[in-house]
Design a protein around this motif. Structure first.
Motif, PDB file in Angstrom:
ATOM      1  N   SER A 123     -46.183  14.526 -13.924  1.00  9.65           N
ATOM      2  CA  SER A 123     -46.164  13.953 -13.158  1.00  9.65           C
ATOM      3  C   SER A 123     -44.599  14.561 -12.402  1.00  9.65           C
ATOM      4  N   ASP A 124     -44.997  14.766 -11.112  1.00  9.14           N
ATOM      5  CA  ASP A 124     -43.492  14.914  -9.745  1.00  9.14           C
ATOM      6  C   ASP A 124     -43.113  13.827  -9.779  1.00  9.14           C
ATOM      7  N   LEU A 125     -41.977  13.624  -9.925  1.00  9.97           N
ATOM      8  CA  LEU A 125     -41.130  12.703  -9.683  1.00  9.97           C
ATOM      9  C   LEU A 125     -40.047  12.680  -8.467  1.00  9.97           C
ATOM     10  N   LEU A 127     -39.528  11.752  -3.919  1.00 10.84           N
ATOM     11  CA  LEU A 127     -40.286  10.984  -2.549  1.00 10.84           C
ATOM     12  C   LEU A 127     -40.486  11.683  -1.326  1.00 10.84           C
ATOM     13  N   ASP A 128     -40.836  12.870  -1.552  1.00  9.58           N
ATOM     14  CA  ASP A 128     -40.859  13.507  -0.751  1.00  9.58           C
ATOM     15  C   ASP A 128     -42.342  13.538  -0.226  1.00  9.58           C
ATOM     16  N   GLU A 129     -43.175  13.468  -1.028  1.00 13.39           N
ATOM     17  CA  GLU A 129     -44.741  13.131  -0.629  1.00 13.39           C
ATOM     18  C   GLU A 129     -44.694  11.792   0.301  1.00 13.39           C
ATOM     19  N   PHE A 130     -44.163  10.643   0.167  1.00 15.58           N
ATOM     20  CA  PHE A 130     -44.044   9.856   0.342  1.00 15.58           C
ATOM     21  C   PHE A 130     -43.350   9.358   0.737  1.00 15.58           C
ATOM     22  N   ALA A 201     -32.927  23.614 -12.364  1.00 16.48           N
ATOM     23  CA  ALA A 201     -32.331  24.407 -11.308  1.00 16.48           C
ATOM     24  C   ALA A 201     -33.105  24.732 -10.610  1.00 16.48           C
ATOM     25  N   LYS A 202     -33.113  24.123  -9.405  1.00 13.43           N
ATOM     26  CA  LYS A 202     -34.348  24.623  -8.130  1.00 13.43           C
ATOM     27  C   LYS A 202     -33.591  24.692  -7.067  1.00 13.43           C
ATOM     28  N   TYR A 203     -33.987  26.091  -6.805  1.00 13.61           N
ATOM     29  CA  TYR A 203     -33.590  26.693  -6.031  1.00 13.61           C
ATOM     30  C   TYR A 203     -34.416  26.442  -3.924  1.00 13.61           C
ATOM     31  N   PRO A 210     -46.584  26.911   1.154  1.00  9.62           N
ATOM     32  CA  PRO A 210     -47.711  26.423   1.051  1.00  9.62           C
ATOM     33  C   PRO A 210     -47.641  25.761   0.589  1.00  9.62           C
ATOM     34  N   PHE A 211     -47.136  24.884  -0.050  1.00  6.32           N
ATOM     35  CA  PHE A 211     -46.967  23.809  -1.149  1.00  6.32           C
ATOM     36  C   PHE A 211     -47.145  22.617   0.314  1.00  6.32           C
ATOM     37  N   ARG A 212     -46.317  22.547   1.667  1.00  3.50           N
ATOM     38  CA  ARG A 212     -45.963  22.179   2.114  1.00  3.50           C
ATOM     39  C   ARG A 212     -47.105  21.595   2.673  1.00  3.50           C
ATOM     40  N   GLU A 213     -48.146  22.404   2.957  1.00  2.00           N
ATOM     41  CA  GLU A 213     -49.412  22.146   3.874  1.00  2.00           C
ATOM     42  C   GLU A 213     -50.103  21.338   3.126  1.00  2.00           C
ATOM     43  N   ASP A 222     -34.492  21.049   5.969  1.00  2.00           N
ATOM     44  CA  ASP A 222     -34.526  22.116   5.100  1.00  2.00           C
ATOM     45  C   ASP A 222     -33.782  21.282   4.521  1.00  2.00           C
ATOM     46  N   ARG A 223     -33.744  21.704   2.846  1.00  3.01           N
ATOM     47  CA  ARG A 223     -33.610  20.810   1.550  1.00  3.01           C
ATOM     48  C   ARG A 223     -31.893  20.988   1.204  1.00  3.01           C
ATOM     49  N   ARG A 224     -31.085  21.845   1.598  1.00  2.00           N
ATOM     50  CA  ARG A 224     -30.721  22.994   1.661  1.00  2.00           C
ATOM     51  C   ARG A 224     -29.262  21.787   1.222  1.00  2.00           C
ATOM     52  N   TYR A 226     -29.465  19.452  -1.031  1.00  2.00           N
ATOM     53  CA  TYR A 226     -29.523  19.144  -2.245  1.00  2.00           C
ATOM     54  C   TYR A 226     -30.353  19.639  -3.481  1.00  2.00           C
ATOM     55  N   GLN A 227     -31.093  21.192  -2.790  1.00  2.00           N
ATOM     56  CA  GLN A 227     -31.633  22.357  -3.550  1.00  2.00           C
ATOM     57  C   GLN A 227     -30.401  23.122  -3.474  1.00  2.00           C
ATOM     58  N   GLN A 228     -30.453  24.321  -4.494  1.00  2.00           N
ATOM     59  CA  GLN A 228     -29.847  24.813  -4.635  1.00  2.00           C
ATOM     60  C   GLN A 228     -30.041  26.351  -3.342  1.00  2.00           C
ATOM     61  N   VAL A 253     -36.755  25.948 -14.309  1.00  2.00           N
ATOM     62  CA  VAL A 253     -36.122  26.366 -13.273  1.00  2.00           C
ATOM     63  C   VAL A 253     -37.122  27.093 -12.406  1.00  2.00           C
ATOM     64  N   LYS A 254     -37.079  26.665 -10.629  1.00  2.00           N
ATOM     65  CA  LYS A 254     -37.905  26.966  -9.966  1.00  2.00           C
ATOM     66  C   LYS A 254     -37.608  27.800  -8.668  1.00  2.00           C
ATOM     67  N   PRO A 255     -38.303  28.243  -7.862  1.00  2.00           N
ATOM     68  CA  PRO A 255     -39.526  29.201  -8.273  1.00  2.00           C
ATOM     69  C   PRO A 255     -38.739  30.102  -9.738  1.00  2.00           C
ATOM     70  N   VAL A 279     -44.335  29.231  -8.223  1.00  2.00           N
ATOM     71  CA  VAL A 279     -44.753  28.383  -6.677  1.00  2.00           C
ATOM     72  C   VAL A 279     -45.748  28.469  -5.333  1.00  2.00           C
ATOM     73  N   SER A 280     -46.388  28.035  -4.940  1.00  2.00           N
ATOM     74  CA  SER A 280     -47.022  28.214  -4.318  1.00  2.00           C
ATOM     75  C   SER A 280     -47.294  29.338  -2.945  1.00  2.00           C
ATOM     76  N   GLY A 281     -45.867  29.823  -3.037  1.00  2.00           N
ATOM     77  CA  GLY A 281     -45.431  30.657  -1.970  1.00  2.00           C
ATOM     78  C   GLY A 281     -45.440  32.294  -2.589  1.00  2.00           C
ATOM     79  N   THR A 318     -48.135  27.304 -13.204  1.00  2.00           N
ATOM     80  CA  THR A 318     -48.898  28.106 -12.569  1.00  2.00           C
ATOM     81  C   THR A 318     -50.257  27.583 -11.446  1.00  2.00           C
ATOM     82  N   TYR A 319     -50.417  27.917 -10.926  1.00  2.00           N
ATOM     83  CA  TYR A 319     -51.844  27.436  -9.901  1.00  2.00           C
ATOM     84  C   TYR A 319     -53.052  28.567 -10.377  1.00  2.00           C
ATOM     85  N   TRP A 320     -52.522  29.568 -11.037  1.00  2.00           N
ATOM     86  CA  TRP A 320     -52.892  30.558 -11.800  1.00  2.00           C
ATOM     87  C   TRP A 320     -53.728  29.869 -13.852  1.00  2.00           C
TER      88      TRP A 320
HETATM   89  C1  PBG Z   1     -40.396  18.058  -4.211  1.00  2.00           C
HETATM   90  C2  PBG Z   1     -41.579  19.709  -5.481  1.00  2.00           C
HETATM   91  C3  PBG Z   1     -41.999  20.833  -4.192  1.00  2.00           C
HETATM   92  C4  PBG Z   1     -42.744  21.455  -5.487  1.00  2.00           C
HETATM   93  C5  PBG Z   1     -42.948  21.161  -6.433  1.00  2.00           C
HETATM   94  N1  PBG Z   1     -42.454  20.173  -6.394  1.00  2.00           N
HETATM   95  C6  PBG Z   1     -41.379  21.206  -3.249  1.00  2.00           C
HETATM   96  C7  PBG Z   1     -40.026  21.582  -2.400  1.00  2.00           C
HETATM   97  O1  PBG Z   1     -39.143  21.172  -3.278  1.00  2.00           O
HETATM   98  O2  PBG Z   1     -40.739  21.390  -0.955  1.00  2.00           O
HETATM   99  C8  PBG Z   1     -42.748  22.619  -3.929  1.00  2.00           C
HETATM  100  C9  PBG Z   1     -44.346  23.873  -5.422  1.00  2.00           C
HETATM  101  C10 PBG Z   1     -44.590  24.667  -4.676  1.00  2.00           C
HETATM  102  O3  PBG Z   1     -44.416  25.818  -3.932  1.00  2.00           O
HETATM  103  O4  PBG Z   1     -45.697  25.331  -5.708  1.00  2.00           O
HETATM  104  N2  PBG Z   1     -41.770  17.205  -4.142  1.00  2.00           N
END
Ligand code: PBG
Length: 329
Positions: A123-125, A127-130, A201-203, A210-213, A222-224, A226-228, A253-255, A279-281, A318-320
């Motif tokens: 599970s993605d833990l 709060l951003d979706e909520f 390591a989340k950038y 596309p994930f935001r959609e 943006d999330r700069r 806290y994200q790297q 590590v993401k993306p 990731v989505s993009g 992966t979405y694939w």
């Molecule tokens: C945060 C989260 C994000 C993704 C996964 N978990 C979005 C973000 O940090 O803005 C992105 C995944 C993707 O782009 O496929 N809950």
């Protein structure tokens, strides 16, 4: 073929036949290494397509269960669940993330009940979706994401996920100390068996567009903070090492594609499993080019997933996942 001026060392010899090439492949992605991210939305009764991610949908609770069964049949390793609350219910603290009746928590129970024996349920833990402001944590009066108040909420969220039966929680908000806070909460509440796959390591990447959609994100800005920064590889390794120290059972590590050097560096630095998130993009770019006939979708898919594994990823989100598993069987 030999003599002055001709090469003596001829690596091409070992690429001559398909059998040689198959025997000598250094890595091969296995379906069990693939994890399918899935979205489940509250209050819909049929799956909803996500325009910028062809082939990916927001699931209803029922369609999620069916899709999880399909994922198990495909032989993949697991699923990563994201919950989308009714937009009316988003608030400043993301309370639906913690409510046991919140969409992600009930979906975890659904999926564990359906395929918990065959698949690793994650599970993605975050709060951003909520949250109604779309940030990964709670805001202080200046609009700064308040690290330590957010940790308290992550701890509570982890307990809701664990109670719902999840195998691994994936803290993804990039708050300092999030792994320690979640580990302590789980251990203090008798959830010692629940693991942590840390998004270490989340950038701050434009490839999340596309994930935001996909998650009906409310984020402005943006999330700069806290994200790297994409420029920083050493910092990515440091984040992974800190997470291992704090108790992460696996790191991520993401993306993926733009950060394979970070994947390799993290792989070399830690001894826990390493995951990467395609990731989505990254998905959308290939799908869009393939739809125009500009690239061979399946071939690029396998090339990219193989590259993730070659760089050092043991697990690939992966979405694939299903399509790739079918090709890799
Ligand atoms: C945060 C989260 C994000 C993704 C996964 N978990 C979005 C973000 O940090 O803005 C992105 C995944 C993707 O782009 O496929 N809950």
């Amino acid at each position: 073929m030999s003599g002055p001026g001709f090469p003596v060392v001829r690596p091409r010899r070992m690429r001559r036949t398909p059998a040689l090439r198959r025997m000598l492949a250094e890595v091969r992605v296995r379906p069990e290494q693939l994890v399918l991210p899935m979205f489940v939305a509250e209050g819909i009764d049929a799956p909803r397509p996500i325009a910028s991610m062809p082939g990916v949908v927001q699931h209803s609770r029922d369609s999620l269960r069916a899709a999880a069964t399909e994922a198990a049949a495909a032989g993949i390793g697991g699923v990563m669940l994201f919950g989308l609350p009714d937009p009316e219910k988003k608030d400043a603290t993301g309370s639906q993330a913690i409510d046991p009746a919140g969409i992600l928590n009930v979906a975890i129970t659904d999926v564990v009940g359906e395929v918990g024996e065959q698949l690793t349920v994650m599970s993605d833990l975050c709060l951003d979706e909520f949250t109604d402001h779309g940030h990964c944590g709670v805001l202080d009066p200046d609009g700064w994401v308040d690290n330590d108040r957010t940790l308290e909420l992550y701890a509570e969220m982890s307990l809701a996920h664990a109670a719902a039966g999840v195998d691994l929680v994936g803290p993804s908000g990039m708050m300092d100390g999030q792994v320690a806070a979640v580990r302590r909460a789980l251990d203090d509440h008798d959830h010692g068996g629940t693991g942590i796959l840390a998004y270490s390591a989340k950038y701050a990447s434009p490839a999340y567009g596309p994930f935001r959609e996909a998650v009906n994100s409310s984020l402005q800005g943006d999330r700069r903070t806290y994200q790297q920064d994409p420029a920083n590889r050493r910092e990515g390794v440091r984040e992974a090492l800190l997470d291992v120290e704090e108790g992460a059972d696996a790191v991520m590590v993401k993306p993926a594609m733009s950060y394979l050097d970070v994947v390799a560096a993290v792989r070399a630095a830690v001894s826990v499993p390493v995951a990467t998130y395609h990731v989505s993009g990254e998905y959308a770019m290939v799908e869009a080019a393939a739809a125009r006939g500009w690239v061979d979708r399946d071939a690029v898919m396998l090339e990219q997933l193989t590259a993730c594994h070659r760089a050092g990823a043991d697990v690939i989100l992966t979405y694939w996942a299903l399509d790739a598993a079918a090709l890799l069987r």
